[in-house]
Design an enzyme around this catalytic site. Sequence first.
Site: not given
Ligand SMILES: *Cc1c(COP(=O)(O)O)cnc(C)c1O
Length: 500
Positions: A113
């Site tokens: 993120k």
């Molecule tokens: C948010 C997240 C995801 C999922 O990603 P999306 O874009 O919501 O599909 C997968 N792995 C981690 C570690 C995340 O923080």
Amino acid sequence: MQYLSTRDKQIKLSSAEAIKKGLSVEGGLFVPEQIPNMEPHEIEGLAEQSYNERAYTILRKFLTDFTEEELKDCIGRAYTKEKFETANIAPVYKLSEAVYFLELWHGPTCAFKDMALQILPHLLTTSMKKTNEQDEVVILVATSGDTGKAALEGFRDVNGTRIIVFYPDNGVSEIQKLQMVTQEGNNVGVAAVKGNFDDAQNGVKKIFTDEAYKALLSRNQFKLSSANSINWGRLVPQIVYYFSAYADMRKAEELKPGEPVNVVVPTGNFGNILAAYYAKKMGLPIAKFICASNENNVLTDFISTGVYDKNRAFHTTISPSMDILISSNLERFLFDMTDGNAGQVAAWMQALNAGGRYEVDDAVKAKIKSLFWAGFADDDKTMATIKACKEQFDYVIDTHTAVGKAVYDKYAALTGDKTKTIIASTASPFKFNQSVLIALKGRNFVAGKDEFTLLEELSGISGMRIPKSLADLKVKSRLFNLVCEKDQMPQVVSDFLKID
Ligand SMILES: *Cc1c(COP(=O)(O)O)cnc(C)c1O
């Protein structure tokens, strides 16, 4: 380039306005009116560029109302060697002849993120300036863990912004709590809410829809905004790293010019995999998208049957950032799959809202199937995959990435497809150290050990350095100890902003 709402194509905005608004008034998401192109020679040209140059090459095609100086300034503030502990920002790790991990977790909170939340605050404040907005932005976040910390790090000390994060008192891991209560910065606030994640989230939603409270904020020159993953300013930076990975592989001569690759994404809200899909639409040669879910496999079912049905048990898993039953960004994908049929998308979303279910038509089903393959892995399979990856390749992956690897293994075994494949590695194994160590060493191994001992153990076993941001938690002071009731949340916001 103009941006349209997925539910009403009459609404047309500049990218700055779309980023400032986040969500369209009637509930739709903003999408570019057309997806720009990357010509083959432009893709080849990326090989010699730095990550930041690649980001500029891609982002300028979408954010056409930003000046070169504005964009380069946003990019330069977000992606630094200091914040990412690597000059590559998003390096590619070659696991085997066919499998490559795209490591998206070198940022300050050790999860992918950061790739978007490090730049979003700059895109947002620039958008505010460009649209002559005088008010200061107040970001409110309810978090079950990862997003809150990533947003705090992204917005800390960004001029013209304040950020307040609410987390459920008993709903985040020890390390996540530590990450938040030790948050530094002049414009940040953190509070625990008595209750679970839904209580925190409902409290935030209530503030967002409380007209009297918003008027109070407005009188004090504050404007509420959110940092959640439906904002276009969070999605567009994610397109960059798929091009970057391809460029790195071209540079290392792992790929021939134009050679297709598969992309595997451990998926929750469908943002990351949608960014990969947009990269393909721009011209990146991606053969197959492999959508990997944990036991909350609503997307696996949707991709195989065309029925989206969230009426099912919610599972708490060892890959908590994918514990999601409503994948909001799917709406953008459906808009594309229906060639921009906003009325149809609005009807499906309405059905989802009312009954928790919708079914797409046969043409859309067939289109999705030609592009995507989907699968899921439960916790046992995820654990076994972490162990096998370490034993076979001496490489340690986190629980989310392991879901991706498990689903890829299944895909490769069933199809015999030998196409080179990029797996999005979405979190550092250190961030989910306890589950990773249980997978590698068994439950007894972790019993009675504190977070910092576990980090040391994992470093010893993996041969990887503990990320500085996690190691530092040990010596950081706890700056926030506020615990509030759900109905005190507006007061917490007012106190933080010093208004009444
Ligand atoms: C948010 C997240 C995801 C999922 O990603 P999306 O874009 O919501 O599909 C997968 N792995 C981690 C570690 C995340 O923080």
